[in-house]
Design an enzyme around this catalytic site. Structure first.
Site, PDB file in Angstrom:
ATOM      1  N   GLU A   4      44.572 -29.023  43.613  1.00 18.15           N
ATOM      2  CA  GLU A   4      45.924 -29.527  43.314  1.00 18.15           C
ATOM      3  C   GLU A   4      46.997 -29.202  44.528  1.00 18.15           C
ATOM      4  OE1 GLU A   4      47.902 -29.057  39.629  1.00 18.15           O
ATOM      5  OE2 GLU A   4      49.877 -29.881  40.403  1.00 18.15           O
ATOM      6  N   HIS A  57      49.715 -21.018  40.918  1.00 17.44           N
ATOM      7  CA  HIS A  57      50.508 -22.090  40.348  1.00 17.44           C
ATOM      8  C   HIS A  57      52.010 -22.291  40.780  1.00 17.44           C
ATOM      9  CE1 HIS A  57      52.708 -24.443  37.276  1.00 17.44           C
ATOM     10  NE2 HIS A  57      51.449 -25.405  37.211  1.00 17.44           N
ATOM     11  N   HIS A 114      40.953 -25.620  33.588  1.00 15.95           N
ATOM     12  CA  HIS A 114      42.304 -25.733  34.177  1.00 15.95           C
ATOM     13  C   HIS A 114      42.762 -24.202  34.804  1.00 15.95           C
ATOM     14  CE1 HIS A 114      46.778 -26.227  33.394  1.00 15.95           C
ATOM     15  NE2 HIS A 114      46.343 -26.979  34.417  1.00 15.95           N
ATOM     16  N   ASP A 117      45.649 -24.565  41.801  1.00 14.73           N
ATOM     17  CA  ASP A 117      46.786 -25.026  42.615  1.00 14.73           C
ATOM     18  C   ASP A 117      47.015 -24.203  43.754  1.00 14.73           C
ATOM     19  OD1 ASP A 117      48.022 -26.439  39.924  1.00 14.73           O
ATOM     20  OD2 ASP A 117      47.443 -24.469  39.285  1.00 14.73           O
ATOM     21  N   GLU A 168      39.735 -26.815  38.124  1.00 21.53           N
ATOM     22  CA  GLU A 168      41.262 -27.172  38.871  1.00 21.53           C
ATOM     23  C   GLU A 168      41.988 -25.817  39.289  1.00 21.53           C
ATOM     24  OE1 GLU A 168      45.601 -28.000  38.466  1.00 21.53           O
ATOM     25  OE2 GLU A 168      44.484 -26.419  37.463  1.00 21.53           O
TER      26      GLU A 168
HETATM   27  O1  G3P Z   1      46.147 -31.148  37.479  1.00 23.80           O
HETATM   28  C1  G3P Z   1      46.446 -30.978  36.214  1.00 23.80           C
HETATM   29  C2  G3P Z   1      47.463 -30.060  35.824  1.00 23.80           C
HETATM   30  O2  G3P Z   1      47.113 -28.848  36.493  1.00 23.80           O
HETATM   31  C3  G3P Z   1      48.888 -30.611  36.351  1.00 23.80           C
HETATM   32  O3  G3P Z   1      49.884 -29.554  36.004  1.00 23.80           O
HETATM   33  O4  G3P Z   1      51.429 -28.088  36.304  1.00 23.80           O
HETATM   34  O5  G3P Z   1      49.403 -27.403  35.297  1.00 23.80           O
HETATM   35  O6  G3P Z   1      49.600 -27.750  37.705  1.00 23.80           O
HETATM   36  P1  G3P Z   1      50.147 -28.202  36.220  1.00 23.80           P
HETATM   37 MG    MG Z   2      47.479 -27.709  38.352  1.00 25.36          MG
END
Ligand code: G3P
Ligand code: MG
Length: 225
Positions: free
Chosen positions: A100, A48, A6, A35, A33
């Site tokens: 994401e 993020h 993450h 953002d 993952e």
């Molecule tokens: O994709 C899983 C998670 O990353 C979604 O929420 O706010 O951590 O980007 P966030």
């Molecule tokens: Mg995320």
């Protein structure tokens, strides 16, 4: 079960930085993952929040800052905010990548970058998963490239469980740990959808997810998976 780092491995390094993604690779994740936003000058940047305030030494909205301004910031331990391209280059052949779509109008530039990597480098479309809470961006992504895998993010349990994922033609439904239950997992599987759960860090919660039969887990400590 798919082990997903993450924001890289944010339990061990500043989130969404190259050292965080390197750490995730060292921990042998199946997928990282991250953002993504488009900044004022058009570059795809990996961060993020919609503001830089929490994760850097600067202040301001990501979409209102130039690439040069963003790159002058410290994102932790002297790291810079990476471009999406830098993360793709790092991940090359070692891990799959979950992009994401966080900022507005990100589907098109992200899909175009993926196209470049698939046509000119050693990537295939299967190396990528595009996710978003904005399901309209996911529809755009699918329209641009019907072969791209999409993951529909959601916080909560819809009344008709995983139907939204089926309607979107998704590969996965990406659910928040707090809301997952057996009915949802079973319904998603019946519809041929994978269930990915975020963000699971505690050992007992990781066990609970595995007992529910989820297909993948996002963790800040991916070595615990
Ligand atoms: O994709 C899983 C998670 O990353 C979604 O929420 O706010 O951590 O980007 P966030
Ligand atoms: Mg995320």
């Amino acid at each position: 079960m798919i082990k997903i780092g993450h924001r890289g491995a944010m339990g061990y390094a500043p989130e969404n930085t190259l050292i965080s993604f390197k750490k995730a690779l060292d921990l042998r994740v199946d997928m990282i993952e991250l953002d993504v936003y488009v900044c004022k000058t058009g570059e795809l940047v990996v961060i993020h929040d919609d503001k830089v305030d929490r994760t850097t030494n600067g202040k301001g909205w990501v979409t209102e800052m130039t690439f040069e301004e963003l790159r002058s910031l410290d994102a932790g331990q002297g790291e810079k905010i990476p471009t999406l391209e830098e993360v793709f280059n790092l991940a090359d052949e070692k891990t799959k990548i979950n992009v994401e779509l966080k900022g507005p109008e990100t589907a098109k530039p992200v899909l175009s970058l993926i196209d470049n990597y698939v046509s000119s480098k050693r990537f295939s479309y299967d190396d990528f998963l595009i996710s978003s809470f904005d399901h309209h961006e996911l529809v755009k992504a699918k329209k641009i490239n019907p072969d791209i895998k999409i993951g529909a993010l959601i916080t909560g349990v819809p009344i008709d469980y995983a139907k939204f994922g089926q309607d979107l033609g998704a590969y996965s439904v990406n659910l928040c740990r707090e809301f997952i239950n057996q009915e949802f997992v079973d319904d998603a599987h019946k519809k041929g959808l994978k269930v990915l759960v975020w963000t699971v860090n505690d050992h007992d919660e990781i066990k609970r997810m595995k007992d529910l039969g989820v297909d993948g887990i996002f963790s800040n400590f991916p070595d615990r998976l």
